[in-house]
Design a protein around this motif. Structure first.
Motif, mmCIF file in Angstrom:
data_model
loop_
_atom_site.group_PDB
_atom_site.id
_atom_site.type_symbol
_atom_site.label_atom_id
_atom_site.label_comp_id
_atom_site.label_asym_id
_atom_site.label_seq_id
_atom_site.Cartn_x
_atom_site.Cartn_y
_atom_site.Cartn_z
ATOM 1 N N GLY A 180 0.832 -1.189 0.000
ATOM 2 C CA GLY A 180 0.000 0.000 0.000
ATOM 3 C C GLY A 180 0.866 1.237 0.000
ATOM 4 O O GLY A 180 2.064 1.180 0.305
ATOM 5 N N ARG A 181 0.245 2.358 -0.343
ATOM 6 C CA ARG A 181 1.003 3.601 -0.420
ATOM 7 C C ARG A 181 0.064 4.761 -0.173
ATOM 8 O O ARG A 181 -1.062 4.767 -0.664
ATOM 9 N N ASN B 118 -2.634 -2.493 -2.838
ATOM 10 C CA ASN B 118 -2.426 -3.596 -3.773
ATOM 11 C C ASN B 118 -3.213 -4.796 -3.256
ATOM 12 O O ASN B 118 -2.817 -5.441 -2.288
ATOM 13 N N ILE B 119 -4.315 -5.088 -3.888
ATOM 14 C CA ILE B 119 -5.226 -6.133 -3.423
ATOM 15 C C ILE B 119 -4.584 -7.526 -3.556
ATOM 16 O O ILE B 119 -4.958 -8.450 -2.837
ATOM 17 N N ASP B 120 -3.609 -7.679 -4.438
ATOM 18 C CA ASP B 120 -2.946 -8.975 -4.630
ATOM 19 C C ASP B 120 -2.109 -9.378 -3.416
ATOM 20 O O ASP B 120 -1.811 -10.557 -3.228
ATOM 21 N N GLN B 121 -1.706 -8.410 -2.597
ATOM 22 C CA GLN B 121 -0.866 -8.685 -1.433
ATOM 23 C C GLN B 121 -1.683 -9.060 -0.193
ATOM 24 O O GLN B 121 -1.108 -9.340 0.847
ATOM 25 N N HIS B 122 -3.024 -9.023 -0.304
ATOM 26 C CA HIS B 122 -3.866 -9.200 0.877
ATOM 27 C C HIS B 122 -4.819 -10.380 0.705
ATOM 28 O O HIS B 122 -5.912 -10.222 0.181
ATOM 29 N N PRO B 123 -4.421 -11.562 1.183
ATOM 30 C CA PRO B 123 -5.280 -12.741 1.026
ATOM 31 C C PRO B 123 -6.463 -12.781 1.984
ATOM 32 O O PRO B 123 -7.412 -13.524 1.762
ATOM 33 N N ALA C 231 -7.400 -9.658 7.716
ATOM 34 C CA ALA C 231 -6.409 -9.267 8.715
ATOM 35 C C ALA C 231 -5.233 -8.526 8.079
ATOM 36 O O ALA C 231 -4.813 -7.469 8.576
ATOM 37 N N THR C 232 -4.700 -9.046 6.987
ATOM 38 C CA THR C 232 -3.571 -8.370 6.336
ATOM 39 C C THR C 232 -4.021 -7.046 5.721
ATOM 40 O O THR C 232 -3.281 -6.067 5.745
ATOM 41 N N PHE C 233 -5.245 -7.017 5.197
ATOM 42 C CA PHE C 233 -5.776 -5.767 4.638
ATOM 43 C C PHE C 233 -5.924 -4.723 5.741
ATOM 44 O O PHE C 233 -5.583 -3.550 5.550
ATOM 45 N N VAL D 186 -10.100 -6.221 13.133
ATOM 46 C CA VAL D 186 -10.231 -7.652 12.850
ATOM 47 C C VAL D 186 -9.429 -8.381 13.932
ATOM 48 O O VAL D 186 -8.209 -8.223 13.995
ATOM 49 N N PRO D 187 -10.073 -9.150 14.788
ATOM 50 C CA PRO D 187 -9.354 -9.819 15.879
ATOM 51 C C PRO D 187 -8.200 -10.687 15.392
ATOM 52 O O PRO D 187 -7.193 -10.819 16.077
#
Length: 184
Positions: A88-89, A103-108, A111-113, A179-180
């Motif tokens: 992200g930036r 970058n949606i490809d980096q966030h499966p 939680a990571t998003f 997100v817990p």
């Protein structure tokens, strides 16, 4: 403070967009309470690795006032080379707002998003502090070759960027409130 969430050249991601809108509204509230400064107008754009460099470069060119086509082409090539590693930036905009590109490809998963979103929103809050927006735009103009900074001013800019990055990484624990699973 206005908040917008949209996609750029992503098709079939309607559920992801809904989730992003929900998480963004919550993240703005959490970050606004926990980090010093005022939340500026924020526009969150979700895109893939393939189009990430285009969105980031276009925003930087507009903010820095870069019109030289050769410089734009070189900056776009560099951005495309680095796009694979960028999650992200956040980019300060000329109108006083901040563009957050994810970058949606980096966030499966959520939680990571959430972690990336909190990190970038902390950077957005930092731009509201005294002198930070002007310094970031001056650094952008220097990097694009529009207007050079002295060596001393550029070293100071780099040092402050490092401190701001440490603050953003230190605030990522706030994603656990969204997100817990992000707390782990």
């Amino acid at each position: 403070m206005k908040l917008g969430v949209s996609t750029h050249k992503l098709f079939g991601y309607r559920a992801t967009l809904r989730t992003a809108k929900r998480l963004t509204e919550e993240a703005v509230r959490v970050v606004d309470r926990a980090v010093a400064g005022r939340m500026p107008d924020v526009q969150v754009v979700l895109t893939g690795e393939r189009h990430l460099a285009d969105v980031i470069s276009a925003a930087e060119f507009e903010t820095a006032g870069c019109t030289d086509k050769r410089v734009q082409a070189r900056a776009l090539r560099d951005a495309k080379r680095q796009a694979r590693d960028v999650a992200g930036r956040s980019i300060p905009l000329a109108d006083g707002g901040v563009l957050v590109v994810v970058n949606i490809d980096q966030h499966p998963n959520e939680a990571t998003f959430a972690i990336t979103l909190v990190h970038e929103l902390v950077h957005a809050m930092q731009t509201s502090r005294k002198g930070v927006r002007d310094r970031l735009i001056a650094g952008m103009r220097h990097d694009l070759g529009v207007e050079r900074l002295s060596r001393r001013a550029y070293r100071e800019h780099e040092r402050l960027l490092e401190a701001e990055e440490k603050e953003a990484y230190g605030s990522e624990y706030l994603a656990g409130r969204l997100v817990p699973a992000a707390a782990a």
